[in-house]
Motif scaffolding. Structure first.
Motif, PDB file in Angstrom:
ATOM      1  N   MET A 133      -5.475  -2.432  -7.892  1.00 54.60           N
ATOM      2  CA  MET A 133      -5.869  -2.757  -9.227  1.00 54.60           C
ATOM      3  C   MET A 133      -4.673  -3.212  -9.908  1.00 54.60           C
ATOM      4  N   ARG A 134      -4.538  -4.431 -10.321  1.00 59.04           N
ATOM      5  CA  ARG A 134      -3.441  -4.925 -11.119  1.00 59.04           C
ATOM      6  C   ARG A 134      -4.024  -5.970 -12.095  1.00 59.04           C
ATOM      7  N   GLY A 135      -3.268  -6.079 -13.074  1.00 61.44           N
ATOM      8  CA  GLY A 135      -3.395  -7.138 -14.234  1.00 61.44           C
ATOM      9  C   GLY A 135      -5.123  -7.281 -14.498  1.00 61.44           C
ATOM     10  N   GLY A 136      -5.780  -5.734 -14.463  1.00 64.88           N
ATOM     11  CA  GLY A 136      -6.992  -5.997 -14.951  1.00 64.88           C
ATOM     12  C   GLY A 136      -8.161  -6.349 -13.773  1.00 64.88           C
ATOM     13  N   GLY A 137      -7.540  -6.435 -12.699  1.00 66.33           N
ATOM     14  CA  GLY A 137      -8.497  -6.903 -11.578  1.00 66.33           C
ATOM     15  C   GLY A 137      -8.299  -5.966 -10.426  1.00 66.33           C
ATOM     16  N   MET A 138      -9.467  -6.113  -9.539  1.00 70.04           N
ATOM     17  CA  MET A 138      -9.538  -5.150  -8.399  1.00 70.04           C
ATOM     18  C   MET A 138      -9.428  -6.072  -7.105  1.00 70.04           C
ATOM     19  N   GLU A 139      -8.681  -5.706  -6.203  1.00 63.77           N
ATOM     20  CA  GLU A 139      -8.412  -6.639  -4.982  1.00 63.77           C
ATOM     21  C   GLU A 139      -8.774  -5.582  -3.674  1.00 63.77           C
ATOM     22  N   PRO A 140      -9.736  -5.670  -3.057  1.00 62.04           N
ATOM     23  CA  PRO A 140      -9.642  -4.855  -1.560  1.00 62.04           C
ATOM     24  C   PRO A 140      -8.899  -5.531  -0.588  1.00 62.04           C
ATOM     25  N   MET A 141      -8.218  -4.791   0.142  1.00 56.55           N
ATOM     26  CA  MET A 141      -7.191  -5.116   1.118  1.00 56.55           C
ATOM     27  C   MET A 141      -7.107  -4.611   2.422  1.00 56.55           C
ATOM     28  N   ILE A 142      -6.883  -5.160   3.498  1.00 56.10           N
ATOM     29  CA  ILE A 142      -6.525  -4.573   4.783  1.00 56.10           C
ATOM     30  C   ILE A 142      -5.078  -4.584   4.835  1.00 56.10           C
ATOM     31  N   VAL A 143      -4.273  -3.498   4.919  1.00 55.51           N
ATOM     32  CA  VAL A 143      -2.749  -3.642   4.867  1.00 55.51           C
ATOM     33  C   VAL A 143      -2.443  -2.930   6.132  1.00 55.51           C
ATOM     34  N   LEU A 144      -1.444  -3.557   6.983  1.00 58.11           N
ATOM     35  CA  LEU A 144      -1.001  -2.813   8.043  1.00 58.11           C
ATOM     36  C   LEU A 144       0.340  -2.051   8.151  1.00 58.11           C
ATOM     37  N   PRO A 145       0.511  -1.150   8.960  1.00 58.14           N
ATOM     38  CA  PRO A 145       1.808  -0.341   8.855  1.00 58.14           C
ATOM     39  C   PRO A 145       3.118  -1.460   8.836  1.00 58.14           C
ATOM     40  N   GLY A 146       4.099  -1.196   7.940  1.00 58.96           N
ATOM     41  CA  GLY A 146       5.087  -1.881   7.640  1.00 58.96           C
ATOM     42  C   GLY A 146       4.900  -2.972   6.628  1.00 58.96           C
ATOM     43  N   GLU A 147       4.081  -3.186   6.130  1.00 56.63           N
ATOM     44  CA  GLU A 147       3.638  -3.990   4.881  1.00 56.63           C
ATOM     45  C   GLU A 147       3.731  -3.306   3.640  1.00 56.63           C
ATOM     46  N   SER A 148       4.001  -3.918   2.730  1.00 57.35           N
ATOM     47  CA  SER A 148       4.106  -3.537   1.429  1.00 57.35           C
ATOM     48  C   SER A 148       3.159  -4.232   0.350  1.00 57.35           C
ATOM     49  N   VAL A 149       2.716  -3.436  -0.799  1.00 58.16           N
ATOM     50  CA  VAL A 149       1.966  -4.328  -1.725  1.00 58.16           C
ATOM     51  C   VAL A 149       2.780  -3.735  -3.081  1.00 58.16           C
ATOM     52  N   GLU A 150       2.874  -4.637  -3.771  1.00 47.89           N
ATOM     53  CA  GLU A 150       3.693  -4.613  -5.048  1.00 47.89           C
ATOM     54  C   GLU A 150       2.800  -4.771  -6.239  1.00 47.89           C
TER      55      GLU A 150
END
Lengths: 405, 263
Positions: free
Chosen positions: A310-327
């Motif tokens: 949830m960023r900038g007022g929006g929602m984004e479902p994601m599949i994230v793998l180990p070792g990856e980052s979300v900012e």
């Protein structure tokens, strides 16, 4: 009163009690026990109200079953006590009957061989004279009494477990975990395989009680619980924890998180991450869109995190793998390899209950063995043949004696 | 190769059943000797199969319905041999070989894949718990066969009372043996369950039905020993008892889910 007592301790009363116990048992096996109301509504739509109202969903802990059990205990206790009193008299009566029982001449019978057989097999000879009286070992007469007392012990032990035993399940994460009672469980390691590489669930842990006493590092697994102090620690289940390290941009502070359930993570600003679950794998199409594989057997080969950013007022479902980052605007969420952790059951049962149960188990086996495999009889023999006095063993002993050469 | 041994045994059991019935129909000693020969061969093959499967699996082959049923059929065969040596009673060969054949046929309907033992089954109690269950069920099955023979003879004018008494007594002894073994099964199961699942008893359907079976046979033994039930009544009771045993063995796994659902 005498007639009432006589009925209460009678076999007839015991048999009468067995019938409703059998009916309860059948009902308890047909209707799943201790489930949620929803399950009964789904599986028994026409009668779930009745099931819940009559307590058929918890039949074995309901008052009907417990009353039957209590009555059965009284019946067993009185019956066993009266049997215990009756045994010496029964034995004496058998010996007395043997003194006068008509001797049956047997084909191929030889008095010396018969005497030798009886001596070899532990029959005690009483008195001398032409007519020899043998009586079987003292223990053999007590088979039924031992069995009945043992069953009583098993039921009382079971009631002891029901009333005095307690357990609680805990999710144990690496490091120190404090549970009620001032007990600390330090988990060193958890694996999904044993030393030989077979599927197993093995926790290496140390338990420290409130007084500071330590169990030392120990391994527990299915079938190998740890007994320490008044508790027993079981390898009960396992789960998978999402491992996320959050770095707050403003301060540079790093905070590792173990996520075992849906969690809302935020560094304090307006943006955040909603952690849903870790899935066993994923597939990726040509455009790089990922889709989670929701179910798989065994260890997760390609684990994938399902999150909603949830960023900038929006929602984004994601599949994230180990070792990856979300900012996000205020933090960086780095996803690590997920971690398996054990579910440990801590059970407390008084030692006396264990002792009663194990003693009763041993007595029950021994009692039944005595009942059915050690003859209880008195035998008279002379130069022509023998006579057997026994309630249960006449046929068997006749067959055995016929084989004496 | 394993399948050849298994189905070889199954076919031999079938041939033995047919031969036993032919021997009875034609009253032929020669066919009867042959039928026992085939029965022995079936039991031997059944035993070799169990041993070979144990070697392949690297464990005691008693871990699922298929393996249990295979051992159950074999044990019925072994007990039938003892019974034959002791009584020489006609028809018992036919009845026991038919029982062994039917149980092995049930096994044939189950998956035969050799699989690794699941963690809960890796225990020293495994052999005692399942082994005693095999002995117990087989004892009850033999008792039922003997009781059936009793009912076939009962009421016929030419039947000597001693013969009926002998069969009645034999059935009782087999039930007493089965009962002791069932007790061992339940008690070892309790101890094992406490180690593996933290509870001596969970009222799992298999446990509950094992208890029901135990109570039914406990009632039989009391009625026989204290109420002097004998003959026809106990024979019918023994047949009702085996229905309960088979339900505990097969019905519970088919109808109810539980901790003992090792398919």
């Amino acid at each position: 009163m005498k007639r009432f007592l006589s009925f209460i301790r009678s076999m007839r009363f015991g048999m009468l009690l067995l019938l409703p116990v059998l009916v309860c048992s059948v009902i308890g096996s047909v209707i799943p026990q201790g489930e949620s109301e929803t399950l009964y509504a789904q599986n028994f739509p026409g009668m779930y109200h009745l099931i819940l109202a009559l307590g058929l969903d918890r039949i074995f802990s309901g008052w009907v079953f417990l009353t039957l059990t209590a009555l059965f205990c009284i019946n067993l206790a009185l019956c066993s006590a009266s049997q215990l009193n009756a045994v010496p008299a029964r034995r004496e009566s058998a010996v007395e009957q043997a003194q006068t029982a008509p001797i049956v001449p047997a084909e191929g019978y030889r008095a010396e061989a018969f005497s030798a057989y009886m001596k070899k097999h532990g029959w005690r000879r009483i008195g001398g004279g032409e007519r020899r009286i043998y009586v079987s070992s003292g223990l053999s007469w007590y088979g039924s009494v031992v069995t009945h007392f043992a069953i009583l012990g098993v039921i009382l032990g079971a009631l002891g477990i029901f009333g005095l035993s307690a357990h609680e399940d805990y999710e144990i994460l690496p490091g120190e975990n404090t549970i009620p009672g001032g007990i600390t469980i330090r988990l060193e390691d958890f694996r999904l395989s044993d030393a030989e590489g077979r599927v197993d669930y093995v926790s290496r842990l140390e338990v420290i009680d409130a007084a500071g006493r330590s169990s030392g590092p120990r391994e527990i697994s299915v079938n190998h619980p740890l007994r320490f102090g008044a508790n027993k620690y079981y390898q009960q289940s396992y789960g998978i924890s999402g491992e996320v390290t959050v770095t707050v941009k403003a301060t540079g502070e790093e905070r590792p998180l173990h996520l075992t359930e849906q969690s809302f993570i935020s560094a304090g600003g307006t943006d955040s991450v909603m952690y849903h679950d870790v899935y066993p794998g994923y597939v990726e199409d040509a455009e790089g869109n990922r889709q989670a594989i929701v179910q798989a057997l065994g260890e997760y080969v390609d684990p994938a995190y399902y999150i909603v950013v949830m960023r900038g007022g929006g929602m984004e479902p994601m599949i994230v793998l180990p070792g990856e980052s979300v900012e996000t605007e205020d933090a960086v969420y780095r996803f690590e390899a997920p971690l398996y952790y054990p579910g440990i059951r801590v059970k407390t049962t008084p030692v006396s209950v264990y002792a009663l149960l194990y003693l009763s188990f041993a007595m029950l086996t021994a009692g039944l063995y005595l009942c059915f495999f050690v003859p209880a009889a008195a035998v008279a023999a002379d130069g022509d043949g023998y006579a057997i006095v026994s309630r249960k063993w006449a046929e068997e002993l006749r067959q055995r004696f016929d084989l004496i050469k | 190769m394993l399948d050849v041994l298994f189905f070889g045994g199954l076919v031999l059991y079938f041939v033995s059943v047919v031969a036993h019935f032919l021997a009875l129909a034609f009253r032929s000693d020669k066919i009867e000797r042959l039928s026992w020969g085939v029965f022995y061969a079936a039991i031997a093959l059944n035993g070799v199969y169990i041993a070979a499967r144990g070697v392949v699996a690297g464990r005691l082959p008693l871990a699922n319905q298929f393996e249990f049923a295979t051992a159950f059929a074999w044990m019925i065969g072994l007990m039938a041999i003892l019974l034959h040596i002791r009584t020489r009673e006609p028809w018992l060969g036919a009845l026991t070989s038919a029982a062994a054949f039917l149980i092995l046929s049930f096994a044939a309907l189950q998956p035969r894949t050799v699989s690794e033992l699941m963690p809960a089954l890796r225990s020293g109690w495994f052999a005692f718990h399942i082994g005693s269950a095999v002995l117990s069920y087989s004892g009850f099955m033999i008792a039922a066969c003997v009781s059936l023979r009793y009912l076939m003879l009962d009421g016929r004018e030419e039947t000597e009372p001693e013969r009926l008494e002998r069969l009645d007594y034999l059935s009782y002894r087999m039930i007493a043996f089965g009962f002791l073994m069932l007790t061992v099964t339940i008690l070892t199961g309790c101890i094992w369950a406490e180690q593996a699942w933290s509870a001596f008893w969970t009222w799992d359907p298999k446990e509950t039905w094992a208890l029901i079976t135990w109570l039914i046979y406990a009632a039989y033994l009391h009625l026989r020993l204290n109420r002097k039930w004998q003959g026809r009544r106990t024979a019918i009771y023994a047949l009702a008892g085996i229905v309960c045993v088979l339900f505990t063995f097969i019905g519970v796994n088919v109808l109810f889910a539980g901790l003992h659902s090792y398919k």
